[in-house]
Scaffold this active site. Structure first.
Site, mmCIF file in Angstrom:
data_model
loop_
_atom_site.group_PDB
_atom_site.id
_atom_site.type_symbol
_atom_site.label_atom_id
_atom_site.label_comp_id
_atom_site.label_asym_id
_atom_site.label_seq_id
_atom_site.Cartn_x
_atom_site.Cartn_y
_atom_site.Cartn_z
ATOM 1 N N LYS A 121 1.776 12.053 4.584
ATOM 2 C CA LYS A 121 2.136 11.115 5.657
ATOM 3 C C LYS A 121 2.700 9.827 5.067
ATOM 4 O O LYS A 121 3.707 9.304 5.524
ATOM 5 C CB LYS A 121 0.915 10.832 6.533
ATOM 6 C CG LYS A 121 1.132 9.867 7.688
ATOM 7 C CD LYS A 121 0.682 8.445 7.423
ATOM 8 C CE LYS A 121 -0.709 8.292 6.886
ATOM 9 N NZ LYS A 121 -0.988 6.920 6.431
ATOM 10 N N LYS A 125 0.842 -1.208 0.000
ATOM 11 C CA LYS A 125 0.000 0.000 0.000
ATOM 12 C C LYS A 125 0.874 1.254 0.000
ATOM 13 O O LYS A 125 0.582 2.224 -0.701
ATOM 14 C CB LYS A 125 -0.919 -0.016 1.233
ATOM 15 C CG LYS A 125 -1.721 1.242 1.444
ATOM 16 C CD LYS A 125 -2.747 1.486 0.374
ATOM 17 C CE LYS A 125 -3.603 2.696 0.749
ATOM 18 N NZ LYS A 125 -4.658 2.938 -0.193
#
Length: 192
Positions: free
Chosen positions: A135, A67
């Site tokens: 992030k 991911k």
């Protein structure tokens, strides 16, 4: 977390998804799963009810790792397209010509096609916010450091997204990097 679960006899999977709000609403998510195959078999019916594809990446943590790689590619691709479009417009190429010629072509990530309407409409209601994408770029930079992999493109892109956040785009969709990088040409501003 996987080790803590194991010591208590609880199965554990990391199963982040690929797909946005629309994919979630229509059960079209792709699950990237890390963990034991037996635990995945137990959870497969639940995951299948929410998605169209389940990728067993391997051991615990590898679903999350894939991911991270997926999001890294999306962030870099979006920023590269935005910067290329800014240069093209500076040369005098109409924005519409850039989009009509390049989006869907071999050099532009397919994800840009899905984000095109947001960019053209200057409507950056977040499917995946700039804050969360930055992030993930930060996590990729740290992970690269820990793995001994140089990440120069990620590190630069991470800082570009940080600058966009500081300019007010943090809670807009990450595709708003287009508006940020094209600000001087489009006079775009975040819709806060």
């Amino acid at each position: 977390m996987a080790e803590a679960a194991r010591t208590t006899g609880v199965g554990y999977l990391d199963a982040p998804v690929s797909g946005s709000k629309g994919a979630a609403a229509t059960a079209q998510l792709v699950f990237l799963v890390g963990g034991d195959a037996a635990d995945l078999d137990v959870c497969r019916p639940l995951l299948s009810s929410m998605g169209t594809r389940i990728v067993h990446v391997g051991a615990h943590g590898l679903g999350s790792a894939l991911k991270m790689v997926n999001n890294l590619l999306g962030a870099v691709s979006m920023a590269a397209f935005a910067e290329g479009a800014a240069l093209g417009q500076a040369f005098g190429i109409p924005r519409q010509t850039i989009f009509d010629t390049l989006v869907g072509g071999p050099m532009v990530a397919p994800m840009l096609g899905a984000k095109r309407a947001m960019i053209e409409g200057d409507d950056y209601d977040a499917d995946f916010s700039m804050r969360w994408m930055q992030k993930d770029l930060h996590l990729a930079a740290i992970s690269g450091y820990e793995a001994g992999v140089s990440m120069p493109v990620v590190n630069v892109t991470k800082e570009v997204y940080r600058l966009a956040m500081e300019a007010g785009f943090a809670d807009r969709d990450f595709s708003a990097i287009y508006a940020f990088l094209n600000h001087s040409l489009d006079r775009a501003s975040p819709s806060l």
